[in-house]
Design an enzyme around this catalytic site. Structure first.
Site, short mmCIF file in Angstrom:
data_model
loop_
_atom_site.label_atom_id
_atom_site.label_comp_id
_atom_site.label_asym_id
_atom_site.label_seq_id
_atom_site.Cartn_x
_atom_site.Cartn_y
_atom_site.Cartn_z
N ASP A 232 21.81 23.22 -45.71
CA ASP A 232 21.96 22.27 -44.60
C ASP A 232 20.83 21.24 -44.54
OD1 ASP A 232 23.37 21.36 -42.28
OD2 ASP A 232 21.86 22.30 -41.01
N SER A 256 25.23 17.56 -37.88
CA SER A 256 26.22 18.32 -38.65
C SER A 256 27.41 18.65 -37.75
CB SER A 256 25.61 19.61 -39.20
OG SER A 256 24.48 19.32 -40.01
N GLN A 306 30.21 19.65 -46.26
CA GLN A 306 29.85 19.45 -44.85
C GLN A 306 30.23 18.03 -44.43
OE1 GLN A 306 25.75 18.57 -42.84
NE2 GLN A 306 25.94 20.80 -42.89
#
Length: 314
Positions: A232, A256, A306
């Protein structure tokens, strides 16, 4: 130690991932009327963990991902061995629903959705003060024989050819940069130049070497969790590179939105991992990042996807 935060960032990350089990529970969906019938009852477990302090006060999404992996994996460890060995995480798909407060604990409600002959499925809600921060479903599988192939690792110079992000950020006169230089548990080394200053638009791709630079326990679940944690960090950066935007741009509002990850083969995050990323599209204030993670010997470890909010405010 200061306010429960360990001085060494690696020790601190391991402590954050050492979730405490609070007990078993039952997850029941009530029927709205008699005609609906039984909507199901599932066993559940509750774990609790703290967060790592952040300059902006919001919980780092990668931390929540990693904690969800640990919480779900600990319930899968109880599944009786069918003779094929332990069940390892092979995929997860989740949504970041709201920001969390890094100064307050998070509870992880794990729902035991199914334990089959070789697969186990779990749903995890990360909850803070009664509000769901993240909801994610994970699947675990016993090792099995089958077809084998993988994409080859890109031809990228090794990590010794690049400076650590820590060394670069430590020289930046900015409190956020200095925080990351001191507190990041993973050593990141960008193959391309760090996005500290505006630059011209370029390719929507990049590569980053990463590792925890000291030996870790031989615990596959821990290594998978830290791999998710690191996934991430930089996955939205190819979007910024495509448009020549730096992290310091005051107009930038990133966040995100969702996260998917497929774990192909066991990983060691205390060895170097090459994280290659690209972005095929950005639109409507959102951008998609795709990534592949390789061991230094070329083994494909994981694939990541993502979508993030990437807004520019005037």
């Amino acid at each position: 130690m200061t306010d429960g935060v360990l001085d060494d960032p690696i020790d601190d990350l391991l402590d954050v991932l050492d979730l405490k089990w609070e007990g078993s529970t039952t997850i029941q969906v009530a029927s709205p009327n008699d005609a609906t019938g039984d909507l199901g009852v599932s066993p559940g477990d509750v774990f609790v963990g703290r967060s790592q302090p952040q300059p902006h006060g919001r919980v780092f999404g990668g931390q929540v991902l990693a904690q969800c992996v640990i919480a779900a994996g600990r319930t899968v460890e109880r599944v009786p061995d069918t003779g094929q060995g332990k069940r390892h995480i092979h995929s997860m798909h989740g949504y970041f629903l709201r920001a969390g407060d890094a100064s307050k604990p998070i509870r992880f409600l794990v729902e035991g959705m199914r334990d089959g002959h070789s697969f186990s499925a779990r749903r995890v809600h990360a909850i803070q003060e009664g509000r769901i921060l993240m909801s994610i479903i994970m699947s675990f599988q016993e090792e099995s024989e089958g077809l084998e192939h993988q994409d080859p690792m890109p031809d990228v110079p090794g990590p010794d050819n690049f400076r650590s992000d820590r060394d670069i950020l430590a020289k930046v006169d900015n409190p956020v940069a200095k925080h990351f230089a001191r507190r990041r548990a993973l050593d990141l080394r960008h193959v391309e130049r760090l996005l500290l200053q505006p630059t011209g638009p370029g390719p929507a791709e990049q590569s980053v070497w990463m590792r925890v630079d000291r030996p870790l326990p031989d615990d596959d679940l821990l290594h998978a969790a830290i791999l998710a944690y690191g996934s991430d960090y930089v996955l939205l950066e190819p979007i910024l590179r495509r448009h020549g935007i730096s992290w310091g741009d005051p107009r930038l509002r990133p966040a995100s939105l969702d996260h998917s990850m497929w774990f192909h083969r066991p990983a060691r995050v205390d060895d170097w991992v090459l994280y290659t990323q690209s972005s095929p599209s950005a639109q409507s204030g959102r951008g998609l990042g795709l990534g592949q993670m390789y061991a230094q010997d070329g083994t494909l470890l994981a694939t990541v996807g993502q979508e993030g909010m990437v807004r520019l405010k005037s």
